[in-house]
Write a protein that holds these residues in place. Structure first.
Motif, PDB file in Angstrom:
ATOM      1  N   VAL A 129      15.105   6.202  -6.471  1.00 54.41           N
ATOM      2  CA  VAL A 129      14.489   7.122  -5.517  1.00 54.41           C
ATOM      3  C   VAL A 129      13.952   8.355  -6.249  1.00 54.41           C
ATOM      4  CG1 VAL A 129      14.875   8.498  -3.428  1.00 54.41           C
ATOM      5  CG2 VAL A 129      16.119   6.343  -3.748  1.00 54.41           C
ATOM      6  N   LEU A 130      12.685   8.696  -5.992  1.00 54.66           N
ATOM      7  CA  LEU A 130      12.095   9.893  -6.603  1.00 54.66           C
ATOM      8  C   LEU A 130      12.252  11.071  -5.649  1.00 54.66           C
ATOM      9  CD1 LEU A 130       8.770   8.377  -7.965  1.00 54.66           C
ATOM     10  CD2 LEU A 130      10.903   8.756  -9.195  1.00 54.66           C
ATOM     11  N   SER A 131      12.260  12.284  -6.196  1.00 53.77           N
ATOM     12  CA  SER A 131      12.357  13.474  -5.350  1.00 53.77           C
ATOM     13  C   SER A 131      11.150  14.355  -5.607  1.00 53.77           C
ATOM     14  CB  SER A 131      13.621  14.268  -5.694  1.00 53.77           C
ATOM     15  OG  SER A 131      14.743  13.533  -5.320  1.00 53.77           O
ATOM     16  N   ILE A 132      10.492  14.783  -4.513  1.00 52.01           N
ATOM     17  CA  ILE A 132       9.310  15.639  -4.689  1.00 52.01           C
ATOM     18  C   ILE A 132       9.295  16.758  -3.649  1.00 52.01           C
ATOM     19  CG2 ILE A 132       7.872  13.744  -5.544  1.00 52.01           C
ATOM     20  CD1 ILE A 132       6.428  13.915  -2.749  1.00 52.01           C
ATOM     21  N   SER A 133       8.465  17.746  -3.905  1.00 52.21           N
ATOM     22  CA  SER A 133       8.074  18.670  -2.851  1.00 52.21           C
ATOM     23  C   SER A 133       6.550  18.592  -2.805  1.00 52.21           C
ATOM     24  CB  SER A 133       8.512  20.097  -3.162  1.00 52.21           C
ATOM     25  OG  SER A 133       7.762  20.969  -2.328  1.00 52.21           O
ATOM     26  N   ALA A 134       6.041  17.958  -1.762  1.00 51.00           N
ATOM     27  CA  ALA A 134       4.586  17.816  -1.653  1.00 51.00           C
ATOM     28  C   ALA A 134       3.948  19.183  -1.498  1.00 51.00           C
ATOM     29  CB  ALA A 134       4.237  16.919  -0.475  1.00 51.00           C
ATOM     30  N   LYS A 135       4.661  20.087  -0.861  1.00 50.92           N
ATOM     31  CA  LYS A 135       4.095  21.416  -0.618  1.00 50.92           C
ATOM     32  C   LYS A 135       3.957  22.190  -1.927  1.00 50.92           C
ATOM     33  CE  LYS A 135       4.420  25.042   2.751  1.00 50.92           C
ATOM     34  NZ  LYS A 135       5.045  25.417   3.999  1.00 50.92           N
ATOM     35  N   LYS A 136       5.002  22.140  -2.736  1.00 45.40           N
ATOM     36  CA  LYS A 136       4.988  22.898  -3.994  1.00 45.40           C
ATOM     37  C   LYS A 136       4.375  22.109  -5.151  1.00 45.40           C
ATOM     38  CE  LYS A 136       7.565  26.220  -2.225  1.00 45.40           C
ATOM     39  NZ  LYS A 136       6.896  27.432  -1.811  1.00 45.40           N
ATOM     40  N   GLY A 137       4.230  20.816  -4.961  1.00 42.94           N
ATOM     41  CA  GLY A 137       3.685  19.987  -6.042  1.00 42.94           C
ATOM     42  C   GLY A 137       4.747  19.497  -7.019  1.00 42.94           C
ATOM     43  N   TRP A 138       6.026  19.756  -6.722  1.00 44.25           N
ATOM     44  CA  TRP A 138       7.081  19.327  -7.651  1.00 44.25           C
ATOM     45  C   TRP A 138       7.187  17.804  -7.674  1.00 44.25           C
ATOM     46  CZ3 TRP A 138      11.470  22.756  -5.113  1.00 44.25           C
ATOM     47  CH2 TRP A 138      11.112  24.108  -5.264  1.00 44.25           C
ATOM     48  N   GLY A 139       7.233  17.235  -8.838  1.00 40.99           N
ATOM     49  CA  GLY A 139       7.488  15.797  -8.988  1.00 40.99           C
ATOM     50  C   GLY A 139       6.324  14.893  -8.610  1.00 40.99           C
ATOM     51  N   VAL A 140       5.168  15.488  -8.256  1.00 45.01           N
ATOM     52  CA  VAL A 140       4.062  14.659  -7.768  1.00 45.01           C
ATOM     53  C   VAL A 140       3.425  13.858  -8.916  1.00 45.01           C
ATOM     54  CG1 VAL A 140       1.828  14.681  -6.587  1.00 45.01           C
ATOM     55  CG2 VAL A 140       3.657  16.184  -5.816  1.00 45.01           C
ATOM     56  N   LYS A 141       3.386  14.477 -10.116  1.00 44.48           N
ATOM     57  CA  LYS A 141       2.809  13.777 -11.269  1.00 44.48           C
ATOM     58  C   LYS A 141       3.650  12.524 -11.596  1.00 44.48           C
ATOM     59  CE  LYS A 141       1.036  14.990 -15.833  1.00 44.48           C
ATOM     60  NZ  LYS A 141       1.834  14.216 -16.761  1.00 44.48           N
ATOM     61  N   GLU A 142       4.962  12.718 -11.597  1.00 49.27           N
ATOM     62  CA  GLU A 142       5.852  11.584 -11.889  1.00 49.27           C
ATOM     63  C   GLU A 142       5.658  10.482 -10.840  1.00 49.27           C
ATOM     64  OE1 GLU A 142       6.678  14.717 -11.824  1.00 49.27           O
ATOM     65  OE2 GLU A 142       7.195  15.102 -13.925  1.00 49.27           O
ATOM     66  N   LEU A 143       5.451  10.917  -9.597  1.00 45.59           N
ATOM     67  CA  LEU A 143       5.252   9.936  -8.525  1.00 45.59           C
ATOM     68  C   LEU A 143       3.959   9.142  -8.755  1.00 45.59           C
ATOM     69  CD1 LEU A 143       5.906   8.696  -5.770  1.00 45.59           C
ATOM     70  CD2 LEU A 143       4.864  10.667  -4.671  1.00 45.59           C
ATOM     71  N   LEU A 144       2.888   9.852  -9.132  1.00 43.05           N
ATOM     72  CA  LEU A 144       1.604   9.177  -9.357  1.00 43.05           C
ATOM     73  C   LEU A 144       1.741   8.175 -10.512  1.00 43.05           C
ATOM     74  CD1 LEU A 144      -1.190   9.240  -8.146  1.00 43.05           C
ATOM     75  CD2 LEU A 144      -1.890  10.817  -9.914  1.00 43.05           C
ATOM     76  N   GLU A 145       2.524   8.566 -11.506  1.00 46.69           N
ATOM     77  CA  GLU A 145       2.703   7.645 -12.635  1.00 46.69           C
ATOM     78  C   GLU A 145       3.581   6.449 -12.232  1.00 46.69           C
ATOM     79  OE1 GLU A 145       1.518  10.975 -15.870  1.00 46.69           O
ATOM     80  OE2 GLU A 145       3.592  10.261 -15.951  1.00 46.69           O
ATOM     81  N   ALA A 146       4.499   6.702 -11.293  1.00 44.91           N
ATOM     82  CA  ALA A 146       5.302   5.574 -10.784  1.00 44.91           C
ATOM     83  C   ALA A 146       4.406   4.594 -10.029  1.00 44.91           C
ATOM     84  CB  ALA A 146       6.409   6.091  -9.868  1.00 44.91           C
ATOM     85  N   VAL A 147       3.361   5.122  -9.375  1.00 45.30           N
ATOM     86  CA  VAL A 147       2.413   4.240  -8.679  1.00 45.30           C
ATOM     87  C   VAL A 147       1.783   3.290  -9.700  1.00 45.30           C
ATOM     88  CG1 VAL A 147       0.151   4.205  -7.511  1.00 45.30           C
ATOM     89  CG2 VAL A 147       1.917   5.802  -6.752  1.00 45.30           C
ATOM     90  N   ILE A 148       1.444   3.847 -10.884  1.00 46.65           N
ATOM     91  CA  ILE A 148       0.812   3.017 -11.923  1.00 46.65           C
ATOM     92  C   ILE A 148       1.805   2.026 -12.532  1.00 46.65           C
ATOM     93  CG2 ILE A 148      -0.260   3.114 -14.217  1.00 46.65           C
ATOM     94  CD1 ILE A 148      -1.551   5.778 -13.297  1.00 46.65           C
ATOM     95  N   THR A 149       3.021   2.512 -12.775  1.00 44.37           N
ATOM     96  CA  THR A 149       3.954   1.638 -13.489  1.00 44.37           C
ATOM     97  C   THR A 149       4.697   0.663 -12.574  1.00 44.37           C
ATOM     98  OG1 THR A 149       5.608   3.388 -13.349  1.00 44.37           O
ATOM     99  CG2 THR A 149       4.369   3.231 -15.407  1.00 44.37           C
ATOM    100  N   ARG A 150       4.930   1.062 -11.308  1.00 38.39           N
ATOM    101  CA  ARG A 150       5.732   0.168 -10.460  1.00 38.39           C
ATOM    102  C   ARG A 150       4.897  -0.772  -9.588  1.00 38.39           C
ATOM    103  NH1 ARG A 150      10.712   3.595  -7.788  1.00 38.39           N
ATOM    104  NH2 ARG A 150      11.064   5.052  -9.494  1.00 38.39           N
TER     105      ARG A 150
END
Ligand SMILES: Nc1nc2c(ncn2[C@@H]2O[C@H](COP(=O)(O)OP(=O)(O)OP(=O)(O)O)[C@@H](O)[C@H]2O)c(=O)[nH]1
Length: 640
Positions: free
Chosen positions: A197-218
């Motif tokens: 499970v990934l953790s992000i704050s869409a409002k603050k932008g926290w963890g969004v880059k890692e999420l986008l890369e998870a889209v590519i890798t997963r």
């Protein structure tokens, strides 16, 4: 007239401002050569964001657009993909929107097609359509609210479609966010391993880059074949004033070029492909597109296209016509009539255009002695109905009168051949007026749903009372965590559509969430209740009622009518009748309204004006047995 497409165009760049996308810039976009049929499908990712309403899908989409350079960073509340006025006013997503994004990862260019989907249950068909073009989803859960009823629904939708699920907790910036507990909920309800499970704050932008890369890798690339004949499925359509029908298409195999002749699967009609573009989300014309891509296509002002249809190359072996209509089950029906019959053509035009963009509605012709010529429209739910009428007004300047919504019923009839409108033994009744003589009806069926409710444990008693009161039957429940329970009930749809959600929210201080899915038609004890005014049947007020509600509905309806019908020169008897038996009766005493009573002296012009106003008012009335009933009565009396 401002059309829907003007709205989209105001954002999707202008029709007059199309930038011709050169081969070089196309190559730059993909990092590949378009001529050698080798656009690297392994670097395409089609994904969607699914979540419960308000869990942050549109906000996350904004951050992804920023990260990929589509919009400038810094605007925390822009909600770029919510383009419709109704979406911005209500803060909800109604239409699924696509954005093709470029992203460099490990020195390689990727094309990421993001589809932002609505969260509300009434627009779930948009979600269903979007996931068809996807290989994976970001499954967003608010770490503050935890798993909600619709999270359960979208998770099972993704599972059913064999999509890769990237579980993601959002709003971890909030002080009350509890990521650990939400992870435990995901584990107990969906068996999701906490370390995935990934953790992000869409409002603050926290963890969004890692999420986008998870889209590519997963998420895997689309499983498509470039060497097959061209075939694309239409997942959305809208109307453009100048270019006709434009469609969003997912290319399932082969490739396509502007100028190529194609045929529609539904009618095998041949047309030339005139427009081809990527939506980023603003339109970017391209010359060629290949399997795996989600692109905008259009065949000019006379071009076709409807959701679910397929676009094929001429070489394709398909030679049989196939009905393109996707199966959408309408949950509520309502009549729509022009406020004034002179606006009939304008409203007809507006409904046609809106129905093209909102393929979930069904439209058929309707007429009523009180309201004139109009349409009977099927919707997925009440919010859908509300949004549809708001869009009619906002995007098409068409003002409409809406009758009270009702659910469809099914009946089995005897001697079907002798009853004009019945072709077979069974028929779906979308308007109580379609009911044949009760003596011909062998069985009535009512639509049921499985309702999922996630509620804090302290409200279980209240929720249970509500569901039983609404004729619900409980199914096994399960614990979400120590404080929350997931309850399931089989409920009649008619008890759910009108105000169930609001009542549930009221009973649980807003903490419970609700979602439902179709459970089909089941036999039910229903009767047709008629309303007689001075002994004359009023067609528009006929309803279908469950026998357990008969006495209550009969009393309620006659009492309301007594309130709403103005007193007349003669006494008025209002009766609720089932198969000749009167269940309730109200009497309205005779009275004459003297509109000129307040006038003193002999001002003739003023007196004439008032009498004319009264006469005009009467024109807007429906006359039954010489009793004048205001048009609004027919709409208001059927509301709960
Ligand atoms: N504090 C905080 N608020 C957030 C975050 N993400 C979204 N929000 C807020 O949550 C609310 C709902 O966000 P949306 O992005 O509109 O949610 P949605 O899921 O797209 O909503 P629907 O389109 O109605 O389904 C907005 O007020 C956002 O500003 C976050 O990470 N932190």
């Amino acid at each position: 007239m401002v059309t829907i497409i003007n709205k989209i165009w105001s954002f999707n760049s202008s029709a007059y401002n199309i930038r011709i996308f050169s081969r070089r810039s196309f190559r730059r976009a993909y990092g590949t050569n378009i001529d050698d049929k080798s656009i690297d499908i392994s670097r395409i990712r089609n994904f969607s964001i699914v979540a419960h309403v308000d869990h942050g899908k549109s906000t996350l989409a904004d951050r992804l657009l920023e990260l990929t350079g589509v919009i400038k960073p810094g605007n925390e509340t822009s909600q770029v993909l919510d383009q419709l006025q109704v979406e911005r006013e209500r803060g909800i997503t109604v239409k699924a929107v696509t954005a093709s994004l470029n992203y460099k990862y490990n020195k390689k260019d990727y094309l990421l097609n993001l589809i932002d989907t609505p969260g509300h249950v009434d627009f779930s068909n948009e979600v269903v359509r979007s996931v068809k073009a996807c290989q994976g989803v970001i499954f967003l859960v608010d770490a503050n609210e935890g798993v909600q009823a619709q999270s359960v629904a979208v998770h099972s939708l993704a599972k059913r479609n064999n999509l890769v699920i990237i579980p993601t907790l959002n709003k971890v910036d909030l002080p009350r966010a509890d990521p650990e507990n939400t992870k435990a909920q995901l584990k107990s309800l969906f068996n999701i391993a906490p370390d995935t499970v990934l953790s992000i704050s869409a409002k603050k932008g926290w963890g969004v880059k890692e999420l986008l890369e998870a889209v590519i890798t997963r998420i895997p690339p689309p499983n498509v074949d470039l060497n097959e004949h061209f075939r694309a499925t239409i997942i959305d359509t809208w109307h453009d004033k100048y270019r006709g029908v434009l469609c969003l298409a997912y290319i399932e195999s082969g490739s396509i070029q502007v100028g190529q002749t194609v045929k529609w699967r539904s009618d095998l009609k041949q047309q030339t492909l005139k427009y081809l573009a990527l939506l980023r989300p603003s339109e970017e014309p391209i010359e060629k597109a290949v399997a795996g891509q989600v692109v905008m296509v259009g065949c000019g002002p006379k071009g076709g296209g409807s959701v679910g249809d397929e676009l094929l190359s001429l070489a394709s072996a398909e030679t049989t016509k196939v009905a393109s209509a996707p199966t959408v089950k309408h949950m509520v029906y309502a009549g729509i009539f022009p406020a004034d019959q002179s606006q009939h053509t304008q409203l007809s035009d507006a409904i046609k255009k809106l129905a093209l963009n909102d393929s979930a509605v069904s439209v058929s012709i309707d007429s009523s002695p009180a309201l004139g010529q109009g349409w009977r429209i099927g919707f997925l739910g009440l919010l859908h109905l509300d949004v549809f009428t708001q869009r009619l007004l906002q995007e098409h300047k068409a003002e409409a009168i809406l009758t009270a919504p009702s659910v469809p019923y099914k009946i089995k009839v005897m001697g079907a051949k002798t009853i004009k409108q019945f072709k077979g033994e069974e028929a779906i009744i979308t308007n109580p007026l379609q009911l044949p003589d009760p003596n011909n009806i062998v069985e009535y069926y009512e639509p049921f749903v499985i309702g999922t409710i996630i509620t804090p444990v302290e409200y279980i008693g209240a929720v249970n009372t509500l569901c039983v009161d609404r004729r619900g039957t409980p199914r096994p429940s399960s614990a979400v965590d120590e404080k929350m329970m997931m309850l399931q009930y089989i409920l009649p749809l008619s008890e759910v559509v009108v105000d169930f959600h609001d009542t549930l929210k009221g009973l649980t201080s807003g903490f419970a969430s609700f979602d439902y899915q179709d459970y089909g038609f089941h036999p039910s004890s229903l009767v047709r209740m008629d309303i007689l005014i001075n002994g004359v049947l009023v067609d528009e007020l006929t309803t279908i009622v469950h026998t357990s509600r008969l006495e209550y509905n009969a009393r309620n309806m006659t009492a309301k009518l007594k309130e709403m019908i103005p007193r007349q020169m003669v006494q008025v008897a209002i009766q609720a009748v089932v198969s000749g038996k009167v269940y309730s009766r109200e009497t309205l005493k005779a009275y004459r309204k003297d509109v000129t009573a307040k006038l003193y002296g002999g001002d003739v012009t003023r007196r004439k004006k008032l009498l004319k106003q009264q006469a005009d008012g009467k024109k807007k009335m429906r006359s039954v047995a010489n009793i004048k009933i205001p048009r609004n009565t027919f709409i208001d009396v059927l509301k709960r």
